[in-house]
Scaffold this motif. Structure first.
Motif, PDB file in Angstrom:
ATOM      1  N   UNK A 349      46.732 -42.282  49.664  1.00 24.13           N
ATOM      2  CA  UNK A 349      46.186 -42.113  49.037  1.00 24.13           C
ATOM      3  C   UNK A 349      46.146 -42.795  47.591  1.00 24.13           C
ATOM      4  N   UNK A 350      47.213 -42.993  47.280  1.00 21.66           N
ATOM      5  CA  UNK A 350      47.085 -43.976  46.212  1.00 21.66           C
ATOM      6  C   UNK A 350      47.346 -44.902  46.552  1.00 21.66           C
ATOM      7  N   UNK A 368      46.176 -40.237  62.108  1.00 18.61           N
ATOM      8  CA  UNK A 368      45.937 -41.501  62.723  1.00 18.61           C
ATOM      9  C   UNK A 368      44.845 -41.859  62.348  1.00 18.61           C
ATOM     10  N   UNK A 369      43.964 -41.919  62.039  1.00 16.69           N
ATOM     11  CA  UNK A 369      43.269 -42.774  61.462  1.00 16.69           C
ATOM     12  C   UNK A 369      43.112 -43.884  60.753  1.00 16.69           C
ATOM     13  N   UNK A 370      43.677 -42.968  59.754  1.00 21.70           N
ATOM     14  CA  UNK A 370      43.940 -43.890  58.342  1.00 21.70           C
ATOM     15  C   UNK A 370      45.117 -44.278  58.447  1.00 21.70           C
ATOM     16  N   UNK A 407      45.873 -46.665  43.817  1.00 25.29           N
ATOM     17  CA  UNK A 407      45.064 -45.535  42.917  1.00 25.29           C
ATOM     18  C   UNK A 407      45.103 -45.897  41.407  1.00 25.29           C
ATOM     19  N   UNK A 408      46.813 -46.508  40.843  1.00 26.79           N
ATOM     20  CA  UNK A 408      46.912 -47.145  39.485  1.00 26.79           C
ATOM     21  C   UNK A 408      46.050 -47.990  39.118  1.00 26.79           C
ATOM     22  N   UNK A 409      45.164 -48.689  40.258  1.00 24.95           N
ATOM     23  CA  UNK A 409      43.978 -50.429  39.850  1.00 24.95           C
ATOM     24  C   UNK A 409      43.459 -49.087  38.450  1.00 24.95           C
ATOM     25  N   UNK A 428      36.728 -48.840  40.404  1.00 25.24           N
ATOM     26  CA  UNK A 428      37.232 -48.260  42.006  1.00 25.24           C
ATOM     27  C   UNK A 428      38.645 -48.972  41.436  1.00 25.24           C
ATOM     28  N   UNK A 429      39.232 -48.503  43.286  1.00 23.61           N
ATOM     29  CA  UNK A 429      41.025 -48.719  43.087  1.00 23.61           C
ATOM     30  C   UNK A 429      41.372 -50.042  44.026  1.00 23.61           C
ATOM     31  N   UNK A 430      39.797 -51.369  43.649  1.00 17.85           N
ATOM     32  CA  UNK A 430      40.412 -52.610  44.493  1.00 17.85           C
ATOM     33  C   UNK A 430      40.593 -52.895  43.435  1.00 17.85           C
TER      34      UNK A 430
END
Length: 531
Positions: A349-350, A368-370, A407-409, A428-430
């Protein structure tokens, strides 16, 4: 009495010598007579003259012999009167001892003859009926001697005997000695050959099947034609003598191959397992999963070794197999439960890969998918197994840079906005191009190395400015001096010049920053104070 015996013995020796001389003369006469058939009449006359002389000598010897005999009889007769019973017993004992000694010598001689025969080796140039049997046995064992199987131990026989001795690890003499005979006999009586039954045949068939040489049938204890045929195939493949017998050399090779590291060219049942495991780990071997370790298998093993930083040799040795098993036994894979899965989900998630759900310890289909998405994004093998922890840890602590999702982005963007460097978008996190551009502006403004990466120095500077006491909502004695300085420069802050940095102070600071073309963040940072 003793002197009499000595005299008798001397006369007996004389008689014996005379008899020997007569025999010699007589033998010579016969020889001369035989040769006389081809001689001249003159030589016959000489022979007759010699014969007459010989007859005269014989008559003289006979006369002397008669005298000696008479003397012997006289002495014996005289001694007989004087000889006691005790002496007779002594003589008899001596005669018995002589007989015993003679028998012992005879027995020793016979024993030596037996030992000599037993240790007699057959060698090149010998003729013996045993050579026929030798050739027949050598042929059974895979060392046929050219020819018709005669009794001659010739060059070809010696050659094959040497080959046999070398093959079975016994001294190479080229002769049929006791050790060679025993070795031949041992091999010929093994139960692991055609026509015999033995429980060891069952294990032999299992081993052959494991090595890719299945024997048709139900794996019984019968060593039949099929077993012999498969043994010969195995021997041929591994450059052994093709005799169809599971001899010591063949069994040693089987044992070696059972435990040898898997490598190119081998056939073994566990090659199938290897291929299955490689496929699970994201290194599928093309083909139908046979027991052949071929070029494709070697290539995938090399890829696996390189990926997991093992020595790359294309051989599935112990270190490679152990690594495969280690990854396969990871609790971080579909269908398993482990507390580490909870942290894995937090880390994902981070890094911008949230797993749907409540963050439980179950590693299910969604996890598994993630994980596969994460692996794909970071050019990892997509096997869905959470053995990507190294990459996760690397990314968790790595400086934020263009292309990353974390996430820290979001926090970085919020902080940059507070400081007057707003990143366009929805936060966003990007960490994209817009984020990198604003980071560069921030670094330039605060005179930091400009690289667009939110490394430690950049993050520390952001935190330092954000933690300044000269910003809205805080109280500090430095605010009193700030207000005086602003008033002196024509930017008075309404109020009594207290320590409170409130809305009015922030508004005036922004006016000052705008007037002097500074970043309008309303914070009394060093850049604002310098002007």
């Amino acid at each position: 009495m003793i002197g009499g015996e000595t005299k008798v013995r001397k006369k007996i020796m004389a008689i014996s010598l005379s008899v020997i001389l007569i025999g010699v003369h007589f033998s010579s006469s016969i020889t001369f007579a035989q040769e006389g058939d081809i001689e001249s009449n003159n030589e016959q006359t000489q022979d007759e003259s010699s014969t007459s002389e010989l007859e005269v000598d014989n008559e003289q010897l006979s006369s002397e012999d008669d005298e000696l005999i008479v003397d012997k009889e006289d002495v014996i007769e005289e001694n007989a009167i004087e000889t006691s019973t005790e002496d007779e017993e002594k003589i008899n004992l001596e005669d018995s001892k002589i007989e015993d000694d003679t028998e012992e010598i005879t027995e020793t001689k016979s024993l030596n003859q037996v030992l000599h025969t037993a240790s007699n080796e057959l060698k090149n140039g010998d003729r013996d009926q045993r050579v026929v049997t030798l050739k027949r046995n050598l042929a059974k064992l895979g060392f046929p001697v050219p020819g018709n199987g005669t009794t001659l131990f010739g060059f070809e026989t010696e050659k094959q005997v040497r080959e046999f001795q070398k093959y079975y690890g016994i001294p190479v003499t080229g002769t049929l000695n006791m050790q060679t005979e025993n070795k031949i006999a041992d091999i010929l009586k093994t139960p692991l050959q055609n026509g015999k039954r033995h429980n060891d045949t069952i294990q032999l068939k299992k081993d052959l099947e494991f090595l890719g040489y299945p024997v048709p049938g139900n794996g019984t204890n019968v060593f039949g034609d099929d077993t012999e045929k498969v043994i010969k195939q195995f021997q041929k493949t591994h450059n052994l003598v093709w005799n169809g017998i599971a001899d010591e050399v063949t069994l040693a090779k089987i044992k070696e191959l059972k435990s040898a590291p898997l490598s190119n060219g081998m056939r073994r049942e566990d090659v199938k397992t290897l291929k299955e495991n490689l496929a699970k780990l994201g290194f599928p071997v093309p083909g139908s999963g046979t027991n052949l370790y071929g070029n494709d298998t070697e290539r995938k093993v090399r890829e696996f070794q390189a990926y997991y930083k093992l020595p790359v040799d294309g051989v599935a040795g112990s270190s490679t197999i152990n690594k495969i098993n280690s990854v396969l036994n990871s609790p971080l894979q579909n269908g398993k439960r482990h507390n580490d899965t909870i942290q894995l989900k937090k880390d994902l998630a981070l890094l911008g890969y949230p797993v749907p759900g409540n963050g439980t310890h179950v590693f299910g289909d969604d996890t598994e998918k993630i994980v596969k998405q994460f692996q794909k994004a970071h050019k990892l093998i997509q096997n869905g197994i959470g053995r990507t922890l190294a990459k996760i840890e690397e990314l968790k602590s790595a400086p934020l840079s263009n292309g990353m999702r974390r996430e820290d982005v979001k926090t970085l963007k919020e902080n940059l906005a507070k400081l007057g460097f707003t990143v366009s978008g929805s936060g966003t996190n990007l960490y994209g191009n817009a984020t990198e551009r604003k980071v560069r502006e921030f670094q330039s403004y605060y005179r930091l190395p400009v690289d667009g990466v939110a490394g430690p120095s950049t993050i520390n500077k952001i935190n330092s400015v954000l933690n300044s006491p000269l910003q809205n909502g805080k109280r500090n004695n430095a605010t009193v001096q700030l207000k005086k300085d602003l008033a002196f420069l024509g930017f008075p802050v309404p109020g009594n010049g207290t320590t409170l940095y409130g809305n009015d102070t922030e508004r005036v600071v922004k006016q000052f920053q705008r007037a002097h073309k500074l970043i309008q963040n309303g914070i009394g940072d060093k850049n604002a104070r310098k002007n």
